[in-house]
Design a protein around this motif. Structure first.
Motif, PDB file in Angstrom:
ATOM      1  N   GLY A 197       0.791  -1.223   0.000  1.00 23.49           N
ATOM      2  CA  GLY A 197       0.000   0.000   0.000  1.00 23.49           C
ATOM      3  C   GLY A 197       0.821   1.270   0.000  1.00 23.49           C
ATOM      4  N   GLY A 214       0.242   2.615   4.779  1.00 20.97           N
ATOM      5  CA  GLY A 214       0.264   1.362   4.042  1.00 20.97           C
ATOM      6  C   GLY A 214      -0.564   0.276   4.724  1.00 20.97           C
ATOM      7  N   HIS A 215      -0.297  -0.960   4.333  1.00 18.26           N
ATOM      8  CA  HIS A 215      -0.962  -2.118   4.919  1.00 18.26           C
ATOM      9  C   HIS A 215       0.059  -3.243   5.003  1.00 18.26           C
ATOM     10  CE1 HIS A 215      -1.189  -4.013   0.936  1.00 18.26           C
ATOM     11  NE2 HIS A 215      -1.748  -2.913   0.455  1.00 18.26           N
ATOM     12  N   TYR A 256      -6.459  -4.923  -0.213  1.00 17.27           N
ATOM     13  CA  TYR A 256      -6.310  -3.908   0.838  1.00 17.27           C
ATOM     14  C   TYR A 256      -6.452  -2.492   0.284  1.00 17.27           C
ATOM     15  CZ  TYR A 256      -4.540  -7.204   4.340  1.00 17.27           C
ATOM     16  OH  TYR A 256      -4.401  -8.223   5.240  1.00 17.27           O
ATOM     17  N   CYS A 257      -5.657  -2.162  -0.730  1.00 15.86           N
ATOM     18  CA  CYS A 257      -5.576  -0.762  -1.174  1.00 15.86           C
ATOM     19  C   CYS A 257      -6.150  -0.521  -2.568  1.00 15.86           C
ATOM     20  CB  CYS A 257      -4.124  -0.283  -1.138  1.00 15.86           C
ATOM     21  SG  CYS A 257      -3.038  -1.134  -2.311  1.00 15.86           S
ATOM     22  N   ARG A 276      -4.902  -1.107  -5.432  1.00 12.23           N
ATOM     23  CA  ARG A 276      -3.958  -0.894  -6.539  1.00 12.23           C
ATOM     24  C   ARG A 276      -4.088  -2.072  -7.489  1.00 12.23           C
ATOM     25  NH1 ARG A 276       1.751   0.896  -3.776  1.00 12.23           N
ATOM     26  NH2 ARG A 276       1.179   3.075  -3.481  1.00 12.23           N
TER      27      ARG A 276
END
Length: 74
Positions: free
Chosen positions: A34, A40-41, A57-58, A60
């Motif tokens: 992230g 982030g993650h 998670y993010c 992307r």
């Protein structure tokens, strides 16, 4: 019930909903954190089976470059 837009643990990209950030990569296994730091993650490894995968998670999206993806070598 599992969302039909999900494959394994990573969602498919959904136009108009998923961020437009697409990162071109040359390997089928890619790490994502992230962006790191406090925003982030946890680092996860994503496996691209087709042409792209989206981080759960993010969001992307990682797109496999044309002609890339033969990860059979060491």
């Amino acid at each position: 019930m599992r969302d039909p837009e999900y494959t394994n643990y990573a969602p498919n990209r959904v136009p108009g909903m998923t961020p437009e950030e697409v990162i071109t990569v040359t390997a089928r296994n890619v790490p994502c954190d992230g962006g790191g730091g406090t925003l982030g993650h946890p680092r996860v490894w994503l496996h691209i089976e087709g042409e792209e995968i989206t981080c759960p998670y993010c969001s992307r999206t990682y797109h496999l470059a044309p002609g890339a993806g033969d990860d059979g070598h060491h």
